[in-house]
Scaffold this active site. Structure first.
Site, short mmCIF file in Angstrom:
data_model
loop_
_atom_site.label_atom_id
_atom_site.label_comp_id
_atom_site.label_asym_id
_atom_site.label_seq_id
_atom_site.Cartn_x
_atom_site.Cartn_y
_atom_site.Cartn_z
N SER A 159 31.56 33.01 43.29
CA SER A 159 30.97 32.78 44.85
C SER A 159 29.29 32.91 44.61
CB SER A 159 31.50 33.80 45.35
OG SER A 159 30.42 34.07 46.67
N TYR A 172 32.82 43.02 46.87
CA TYR A 172 33.12 41.76 46.67
C TYR A 172 32.01 41.03 45.79
CZ TYR A 172 34.16 36.62 47.11
OH TYR A 172 34.70 35.25 46.92
#
Length: 285
Positions: A159, A172
């Site tokens: 990501s 995350y």
């Protein structure tokens, strides 16, 4: 001293079986990747928590390919070292020639969209453990077979948050930063033995996870899963080996653009985790 993770000695394409193990293959992006790889001619291992979902994907692959592809399903909790070892062993034996491509796709995100000071530390740690321990265990179990065959490819679903800070979702972001470092470690330590690794950010694909995030409420501009699959298949086929150890993003990058600019990316030592020296005589250089 600069140590590029994608030097000329590591850009050579390696020959590996046209097989893939996809984690988190029962739904979401993992399902799209498993289907796309099978349709591109890959035999596929499906690994995830829920066997019923894996069986559904296996049936869908059989329907789409006319039964032409070998599919092996193995349910496992990816933070359980014994379960991972068993699942990988079953896939390794079941796929013709063993595992040529590993796709570390399985991952989770925090239950709340909050900054670090307000979030639940235990929930953040759940995310870090799943998103880091899982890929480490699966990759560690897959690597011996790849190394014995003279090479293999590891695709880490990453990501943009692995490369830049976020206002929330701290666990995350930490996990994706760690995953990016795992990618570079694999190339640094095993690149000469034929291991290629790539970080692929899928953009914002419409999934159960993305729909649960408050920031995407009402969103209609989703990344087409076909764009994620295209980059994954290109990497599996060896078309992006020159970019091993680096970062690409579906919805922004195309295979053609990356191939056209690969030499420039490597020359600039771009698209990878790096502390940039201020000057050539900067003490960190």
């Amino acid at each position: 001293m600069t140590d590029s993770t994608a030097g000329p000695d590591r850009a050579t394409t390696v020959a590996v079986p046209r097989t893939a193990l996809v984690t988190g293959a029962g739904r979401g992006i993992g399902r799209h990747l498993a289907l796309g790889l099978a349709e591109a001619g890959y035999d596929v291992g499906l690994v995830g928590r829920t066997r019923a979902r894996l069986d559904d994907v296996a049936a869908e692959i059989a329907e789409r390919t006319g039964g032409a592809r070998t599919v092996v399903a193995a349910a496992a909790d990816l933070v359980d070292v014994t379960a991972v070892a068993d699942a990988v062993a079953r896939v390794e034996v079941g796929l013709p020639g063993g595992i040529g491509l590993l796709v570390n796709n399985a991952g989770v995100i925090e239950r709340q969209d909050l900054p670090f000071a307000q979030d639940d530390v235990e929930d953040m740690w759940r995310v870090v453990e799943t998103n880091v321990r899982g890929p480490m265990l699966v990759t560690h179990a897959v690597l011996p077979g790849m190394l014995a065959r003279g090479g293999g490819r590891v695709l880490n679903l990453n990501s943009g948050s692995g490369y830049r800070a976020l206002p929330s979702y701290t666990g995350y972001a930490i996990s994706k930063g760690a995953l990016a470092r795992l990618t570079t470690q694999l190339v640094r330590q095993h690149g000469d033995a034929g291991i290629r690794a790539l970080d692929l950010a899928p953009g914002v694909v419409e999934t159960d996870m993305s729909r649960s995030m408050p920031r995407y409420e009402g969103r209609t501009d989703w990344t087409d899963p076909a764009e994620v699959v295209a980059l994954a298949v290109a990497f599996a086929d060896g078309e992006l080996d020159a970019l091993t150890g680096r970062f690409v993003r579906a919805g922004a990058d195309t295979v053609a653009w990356l191939q056209q600019h690969a030499a420039q990316i490597v020359e600039a030592d771009a698209r990878t985790l790096r502390v940039t020296p201020l000057t050539p005589d900067d003490p960190i250089a």
